[in-house]
Every structure is written in structure tokens, then in C-alpha cells.
Design a protein around this motif. Structure first.
Motif, PDB file in Angstrom:
ATOM      1  N   GLU A 347       0.811  -1.220   0.000  1.00 18.42           N
ATOM      2  CA  GLU A 347       0.000   0.000   0.000  1.00 18.42           C
ATOM      3  C   GLU A 347       0.842   1.265   0.000  1.00 18.42           C
ATOM      4  OE1 GLU A 347      -2.782  -0.168   3.174  1.00 18.42           O
ATOM      5  OE2 GLU A 347      -3.765  -1.976   2.447  1.00 18.42           O
ATOM      6  N   ALA A 348       2.083   1.145   0.479  1.00 19.34           N
ATOM      7  CA  ALA A 348       2.977   2.307   0.513  1.00 19.34           C
ATOM      8  C   ALA A 348       3.804   2.434  -0.765  1.00 19.34           C
ATOM      9  CB  ALA A 348       3.904   2.212   1.726  1.00 19.34           C
ATOM     10  N   GLY A 349       3.593   1.519  -1.682  1.00 22.22           N
ATOM     11  CA  GLY A 349       4.341   1.574  -2.940  1.00 22.22           C
ATOM     12  C   GLY A 349       5.708   0.927  -2.858  1.00 22.22           C
ATOM     13  N   GLN A 350       5.965   0.150  -1.795  1.00 19.69           N
ATOM     14  CA  GLN A 350       7.248  -0.497  -1.606  1.00 19.69           C
ATOM     15  C   GLN A 350       7.202  -1.938  -2.114  1.00 19.69           C
ATOM     16  OE1 GLN A 350       9.961   1.250  -0.398  1.00 19.69           O
ATOM     17  NE2 GLN A 350       8.480   2.934  -0.603  1.00 19.69           N
ATOM     18  N   LEU A 351       8.288  -2.363  -2.746  1.00 21.13           N
ATOM     19  CA  LEU A 351       8.364  -3.723  -3.250  1.00 21.13           C
ATOM     20  C   LEU A 351       8.597  -4.700  -2.100  1.00 21.13           C
ATOM     21  CD1 LEU A 351       8.422  -5.596  -5.747  1.00 21.13           C
ATOM     22  CD2 LEU A 351      10.908  -5.286  -5.800  1.00 21.13           C
ATOM     23  N   VAL A 352       7.757  -5.722  -2.040  1.00 21.53           N
ATOM     24  CA  VAL A 352       7.866  -6.741  -0.995  1.00 21.53           C
ATOM     25  C   VAL A 352       8.263  -8.065  -1.644  1.00 21.53           C
ATOM     26  CG1 VAL A 352       6.641  -7.998   0.818  1.00 21.53           C
ATOM     27  CG2 VAL A 352       6.092  -5.590   0.375  1.00 21.53           C
ATOM     28  N   LYS A 353       9.278  -8.715  -1.054  1.00 20.90           N
ATOM     29  CA  LYS A 353       9.736 -10.008  -1.561  1.00 20.90           C
ATOM     30  C   LYS A 353       9.497 -11.059  -0.478  1.00 20.90           C
ATOM     31  CE  LYS A 353      13.285  -8.010  -4.567  1.00 20.90           C
ATOM     32  NZ  LYS A 353      14.719  -8.051  -4.986  1.00 20.90           N
ATOM     33  N   PRO A 354       8.322 -11.654  -0.462  1.00 20.90           N
ATOM     34  CA  PRO A 354       7.980 -12.594   0.615  1.00 20.90           C
ATOM     35  C   PRO A 354       8.801 -13.874   0.560  1.00 20.90           C
ATOM     36  CG  PRO A 354       6.303 -12.615  -1.081  1.00 20.90           C
ATOM     37  CD  PRO A 354       7.236 -11.499  -1.440  1.00 20.90           C
ATOM     38  N   LEU A 355       9.066 -14.432   1.734  1.00 16.64           N
ATOM     39  CA  LEU A 355       9.803 -15.689   1.833  1.00 16.64           C
ATOM     40  C   LEU A 355       8.863 -16.886   1.874  1.00 16.64           C
ATOM     41  CD1 LEU A 355      12.525 -14.646   4.446  1.00 16.64           C
ATOM     42  CD2 LEU A 355      12.717 -14.704   1.950  1.00 16.64           C
ATOM     43  N   LYS A 356       7.602 -16.653   2.198  1.00 22.33           N
ATOM     44  CA  LYS A 356       6.608 -17.712   2.272  1.00 22.33           C
ATOM     45  C   LYS A 356       5.507 -17.452   1.237  1.00 22.33           C
ATOM     46  CE  LYS A 356       7.316 -18.589   7.211  1.00 22.33           C
ATOM     47  NZ  LYS A 356       6.668 -18.654   8.556  1.00 22.33           N
ATOM     48  N   PRO A 357       4.781 -18.482   0.841  1.00 21.12           N
ATOM     49  CA  PRO A 357       3.678 -18.285  -0.116  1.00 21.12           C
ATOM     50  C   PRO A 357       2.685 -17.240   0.366  1.00 21.12           C
ATOM     51  CG  PRO A 357       4.141 -20.613   0.120  1.00 21.12           C
ATOM     52  CD  PRO A 357       4.964 -19.922   1.165  1.00 21.12           C
ATOM     53  N   ASN A 358       2.366 -16.319  -0.509  1.00 19.63           N
ATOM     54  CA  ASN A 358       1.454 -15.226  -0.171  1.00 19.63           C
ATOM     55  C   ASN A 358       0.392 -14.991  -1.240  1.00 19.63           C
ATOM     56  OD1 ASN A 358       3.635 -14.247  -1.948  1.00 19.63           O
ATOM     57  ND2 ASN A 358       2.570 -12.284  -1.779  1.00 19.63           N
ATOM     58  N   ALA A 359       0.473 -15.776  -2.331  1.00 25.34           N
ATOM     59  CA  ALA A 359      -0.401 -15.484  -3.470  1.00 25.34           C
ATOM     60  C   ALA A 359      -0.741 -16.761  -4.214  1.00 25.34           C
ATOM     61  CB  ALA A 359       0.287 -14.501  -4.411  1.00 25.34           C
ATOM     62  N   TYR A 360      -1.723 -16.638  -5.091  1.00 29.63           N
ATOM     63  CA  TYR A 360      -2.153 -17.758  -5.916  1.00 29.63           C
ATOM     64  C   TYR A 360      -1.894 -17.448  -7.388  1.00 29.63           C
ATOM     65  CZ  TYR A 360      -4.531 -19.410  -1.728  1.00 29.63           C
ATOM     66  OH  TYR A 360      -4.802 -19.842  -0.460  1.00 29.63           O
ATOM     67  N   LYS A 361      -1.331 -18.442  -8.066  1.00 33.02           N
ATOM     68  CA  LYS A 361      -1.146 -18.376  -9.507  1.00 33.02           C
ATOM     69  C   LYS A 361      -2.077 -19.401 -10.152  1.00 33.02           C
ATOM     70  CE  LYS A 361       3.748 -17.003  -9.632  1.00 33.02           C
ATOM     71  NZ  LYS A 361       5.089 -17.358 -10.163  1.00 33.02           N
ATOM     72  N   PHE A 362      -2.655 -19.017 -11.271  1.00 31.15           N
ATOM     73  CA  PHE A 362      -3.556 -19.913 -11.990  1.00 31.15           C
ATOM     74  C   PHE A 362      -2.882 -20.366 -13.274  1.00 31.15           C
ATOM     75  CE2 PHE A 362      -6.262 -16.753  -9.773  1.00 31.15           C
ATOM     76  CZ  PHE A 362      -6.844 -17.614  -8.845  1.00 31.15           C
ATOM     77  N   GLU A 363      -2.980 -21.641 -13.554  1.00 33.43           N
ATOM     78  CA  GLU A 363      -2.384 -22.153 -14.783  1.00 33.43           C
ATOM     79  C   GLU A 363      -3.159 -23.345 -15.309  1.00 33.43           C
ATOM     80  OE1 GLU A 363       1.613 -23.271 -13.868  1.00 33.43           O
ATOM     81  OE2 GLU A 363       1.035 -25.076 -12.794  1.00 33.43           O
ATOM     82  N   ALA A 364      -3.084 -23.521 -16.618  1.00 36.67           N
ATOM     83  CA  ALA A 364      -3.690 -24.672 -17.280  1.00 36.67           C
ATOM     84  C   ALA A 364      -2.580 -25.644 -17.662  1.00 36.67           C
ATOM     85  CB  ALA A 364      -4.453 -24.228 -18.523  1.00 36.67           C
ATOM     86  N   LEU A 365      -2.902 -26.920 -17.746  1.00 34.52           N
ATOM     87  CA  LEU A 365      -1.945 -27.950 -18.133  1.00 34.52           C
ATOM     88  C   LEU A 365      -2.357 -28.530 -19.482  1.00 34.52           C
ATOM     89  CD1 LEU A 365      -1.586 -29.732 -14.680  1.00 34.52           C
ATOM     90  CD2 LEU A 365      -0.108 -27.968 -15.670  1.00 34.52           C
ATOM     91  N   TYR A 366      -1.393 -28.643 -20.389  1.00 33.87           N
ATOM     92  CA  TYR A 366      -1.740 -29.027 -21.761  1.00 33.87           C
ATOM     93  C   TYR A 366      -2.434 -30.386 -21.817  1.00 33.87           C
ATOM     94  CZ  TYR A 366       2.023 -32.458 -22.124  1.00 33.87           C
ATOM     95  OH  TYR A 366       2.810 -33.565 -21.938  1.00 33.87           O
ATOM     96  N   PHE A 367      -2.060 -31.308 -20.915  1.00 34.39           N
ATOM     97  CA  PHE A 367      -2.634 -32.646 -21.018  1.00 34.39           C
ATOM     98  C   PHE A 367      -4.063 -32.740 -20.493  1.00 34.39           C
ATOM     99  CE2 PHE A 367       0.453 -32.745 -17.422  1.00 34.39           C
ATOM    100  CZ  PHE A 367      -0.424 -32.873 -16.350  1.00 34.39           C
TER     101      PHE A 367
END
Length: 457
Positions: A347-367
Motif C-alpha cells: 500500500e505504501a508503494g514499496q516492493l515486498v519479496k515474501p519468503l513464504k507463499p502469499n499469493a495464488y497463480k492460476f495455470e492450465a496444463l496441456y494434457f
């Protein structure tokens, strides 16, 4: 898109925080951010979060059944020759194209750049891209036809990949037969479903997974290109296999002979606990079953010959019928979610580099597309001859294991000619891909001329 339009679009799904720093940006940055928001399907991202995170349904009642396969070492020499002639004829008639998934970076290998540009340390210092290009070129020369090559990059490595090919004059291939296209992306969301900002003017996005390759292919207009070229079979493979035999006529012939929607190469599992995905039917549909999904009793099951019933491991080498892809690409395939540590701007505009999972990524698998096939055919091939992935900097599946397997294979070809080289041998794919077409007198002469162990055409 105006700021007001962007605000209305975002507030409908609680994503208005993406405009938090808008007034602090210069006009160029503001325009770039608005363009990203205009391309953003916030409703879809909201739905993915709802389905895969908040109300996730884990299927536990899938019914698994074994899938039959053919083992190449069991195929008679006369039958092999017939398959070779069939596959080479299809290539010569312009019915076959290569499709390379090459969106990965070499960061895990200690290399900055596209993974395909990586040098595994052969005497020739050829990159993975060059080894594959020369196999395509060799088969094309044997068939009398230039094989089209479609290469999926990622937004991160697209420019570097194209420049690498340009720098090396496309490795002797016709640039008109090589088409590059970037993979799509999806934004990452935090644990509350809020889309993350990577910078104050840039939305956090990640490649949408291997399953996005066909969607990106279609969006780039390349399905139309296939139709115009009259392509009937697509040889699909991943970039990191140092031994992949691109557009292998034997395998093309096998795919034609089997007449299934998909044909896949596999290697037999080393042991029941090997951590690889295997081919099987899931609820009656063709599928790849991850090792974490395979019950222990099925993993241990053996047939009458003592082979594992669920023993054909995926090596990301397939032949798709173009007609199947045409029908399957319009069908819905599921997305998967991964909980990861993702950099973001707070919120302050600072870059945060977390050491633990903090987010979700979505992906599809070709198979996941396999479920729409009527059926598929599996060909078990030799791991020592056809599968050496380069995934790690050192240890298992590294450049060192790939280089060793490559040199061992080529050296065995020389020894099969009753020659005993003084060093490990690398044979250019332009000279031979299979070893059986090498001339003893020619090889003996080249051995006398080489100081590095590299035999070139």
C-alpha cells in the motif's frame, strides 16, 4: 480506456486498488496501466479464485484404469522400416509440423536467457535450440521437405528467443518456416483474491501454464496457418529434452498407423515409486496421472511379463491430429491453482519479496486436453536414447547428466561400427540422429581428424 471506465470495471469485483498509485504516475505510465486494465478479464479472475480457492472441490472418487501401450524394443525390424517409410512420406508431403513449448527461462540452471539457448557443455557447445533445429533440418532433408516449426515463447523471453535465432541465422532453416508466438498470462492474486501489482504501474502476471499454449497458438492465427499449409499431424514437445528426436519419422508413422487423436512417447518407469506422471484412463478418459494421485496398489501392479501396469511415464512428446485440435480447442479445460511466494508492491508503494507463499497463480496444463480425445496410443521408447531432461543446475536431470547421456549414445554408435574411440564422441544431428546410417569408413576418417571428439558433417 479512461480512468473512470477503468474504475467502474474494477470496482465491480473489488479490484479498484490497482488504481491506487494512478495520480502519482506520469502520463505514459498511466496509459500503460489503463491498457493492462482494459485487457484484464476481472470477472474471469474472480471466478477462478472462487472456484479454485474459496470453494475448491478436490476430486477423490476418480476411477483409474490402465492404458495399453507398445514398446519399441518389441517391434520387429520389418515393421519399424514400414513405420519409417510411412512417417517420412507424410513429412515429405508437407503433412507434419513441429510445435515447441519454449517459454521457460534458464534461471534454475544458473543461466540468464531462454532455456533453449542453454549450452549443456558438449564439445560443439551447441544450444538445445541448435540440437533441435539440426534434427528438424536433417529429417527435412531426408524427406525432401522443409518442416514448419512453431515455437511458443513467453512474454519474458520472446525477444531474446527471436534474437538468438537471428544471431545464429536460424541454424540453416528457412525463417519463413519458423513462427514465434508468446504465451498468454494471468494475474496473480493475494490470499483474499486481490490482484497484485508488480510495480505501481504494472499488474503482476505469470504465464498461464503449458495448457495455454494452444490458446495462444490459436490467438496468433496459427491454426489458420496449419490449414493453409495442409498440416495433418503436429509433433509437440518441450524444450528441455536434450535427446528429443523432433519429427521422428518412426513415431509419425506409428501415430498414422494407430489412427488415434493423440499418440505419445513414454519411457518405462525405473521403479514403482519414480516421481513421474503416467498414462492411464481417468473415468474412462485418456489422462496423465501424477505420481501423487496414483494409489500405491496401482503403482505396484505388474502384468504377466513383470512390467508395471501403470509404468508408461510422460516425457512431453506427442503427435496430435490437427483435426482433433480443431475440435478440442473450443472446449473448456480446467485451471489449476498454485500457492506461491510472489513479489508485489504494498500500500505504501514499496516492493515486498515474501519468503513464504502469499499469493495464488492460476495455470492450465496441456494434457487436460487429452480428456476430449476419443483415445490415444502410447509408444514406450528407450530412456537412454530419447529422454534426458535439463531441469537442474547440478545432480539429477542437469546439464551434466544430459551431456553424459548424449555422449554415451553417440559413442555407442561408433562402437557398433567396431571402432574404439579414444574419447567420448559427439555426432552432429546433421550427420546422424539414430546412428544406424553411419558409414564406418567415413566415421573412422573423422575420428582421426577430431581433437575434441565432435564429428561434424
Amino acid at each position: 480506456m479512461t480512468r473512470e471506465m477503468a474504475w467502474d470495471k474494477l470496482t465491480a469485483y473489488g479490484q479498484e486498488h490497482l488504481l491506487r498509485f494512478y495520480d502519482d504516475l506520469d502520463s505514459e505510465q498511466q496509459q500503460a496501466l489503463l491498457e493492462q486494465i482494459a485487457d484484464l478479464d476481472v470477472e474471469y479472475i474472480h471466478q477462478l479464485y472462487q472456484d479454485l480457492v474459496e470453494h475448491r472441490n478436490i476430486e477423490i472418487d476418480d476411477e483409474l484404469s490402465a492404458m495399453g501401450s507398445t514398446t519399441w524394443s518389441d517391434v520387429a525390424s520389418e515393421e519399424r522400416q514400414r513405420l519409417w517409410e510411412s512417417g517420412l512420406a507424410a513429412i515429405g508431403q508437407g503433412k507434419v509440423a513441429a510445435f515447441l513449448v519454449a517459454g521457460g527461462q534458464g534461471s534454475r540452471l544458473g543461466f540468464e536467457g531462454p532455456k533453449g539457448a542453454y549450452d549443456i557443455g558438449l564439445p560443439s557447445h551447441k544450444s538445445l535450440f541448435q540440437l533441435q533445429a539440426e534434427r528438424i533440418r536433417k529429417i527435412g532433408l531426408d524427406a525432401g521437405f522443409s518442416i514448419p516449426w512453431y515455437i511458443m515463447t513467453s512474454p519474458l523471453n520472446h525477444g531474446d528467443t527471436v534474437r538468438f535465432f537471428q544471431k545464429h541465422d536460424f541454424f540453416g532453416l528457412d525463417p519463413a518456416d519458423i513462427r514465434f508466438f508468446p504465451q498468454g498470462t494471468l494475474p496473480s492474486v493475494d490470499e483474499n483474491g486481490k490482484i497484485l501489482l508488480a510495480q505501481r504501474d504494472r499488474i503482476s502476471a505469470n504465464p498461464d501454464g503449458s495448457g495455454g499454449c494452444f490458446r495462444a497458438f490459436k490467438d496468433a492465427g496459427l491454426m489458420d496457418d496449419l490449414q493453409e499449409r495442409g498440416i495433418e499431424y503436429i509433433f509437440f514437445y518441450g524444450v528441455d529434452n536434450a535427446l528429443v528426436r523432433v519429427c521422428d519419422p518412426y513415431f509419425i508413422g506409428f501415430a498414422i498407423d494407430q489412427a488415434k487423436d493423440i499418440a505419445s512417447k513414454a519411457v518405462l518407469k525405473v521403479h514403482s515409486g519414480e516421481k513421474v506422471g503416467v498414462y492411464a484412463y481417468r473415468n474412462g478418459k485418456p489422462s496423465i496421472i501424477e505420481y501423487t494421485e496414483l494409489p500405491e496398489d496401482l503403482a505396484l501392479a505388474q502384468d504377466e511379463q513383470g512390467r508395471l501396469v501403470y509404468g508408461s511415464a510422460n516425457i512431453v512428446t506427442h503427435v496430435f491430429r490437427t483435426s482433433f485440435l480443431n475440435s478440442a480447442l473450443d472446449k473448456k479445460t480446467p485451471y489449476h491453482v498454485a500457492h506461491k511466494a510472489v513479489e508485489y508492491v504494498d500500500e505504501a508503494g514499496q516492493l515486498v519479496k515474501p519468503l513464504k507463499p502469499n499469493a495464488y497463480k492460476f495455470e492450465a496444463l496441456y494434457f487436460d486436453l487429452f480428456r476430449y480425445a476419443d483415445d490415444m496410443a502410447i509408444l514406450n521408447v528407450s530412456r537412454e536414447e530419447e529422454f534426458s531432461p535439463v531441469k537442474n543446475f547440478e545432480g539429477v536431470d542437469s546439464k551434466d547428466t544430459a551431456r553424459e547421456m548424449f555422449l554415451n549414445l553417440c559413442t555407442s554408435w561408433v562402437r557398433n561400427l567396431d571402432l574404439e574411440p579414444a574419447m567420448p564422441i559427439e555426432i552432429s544431428p546433421l550427420l546422424s540422429i539414430y546412428g544406424h546410417d553411419l558409414d564406418r569408413t567415413e566415421v573412422e576418417s573423422r575420428l582421426k581428424d577430431t581433437e575434441s571428439g565432435y564429428l561434424a558433417p
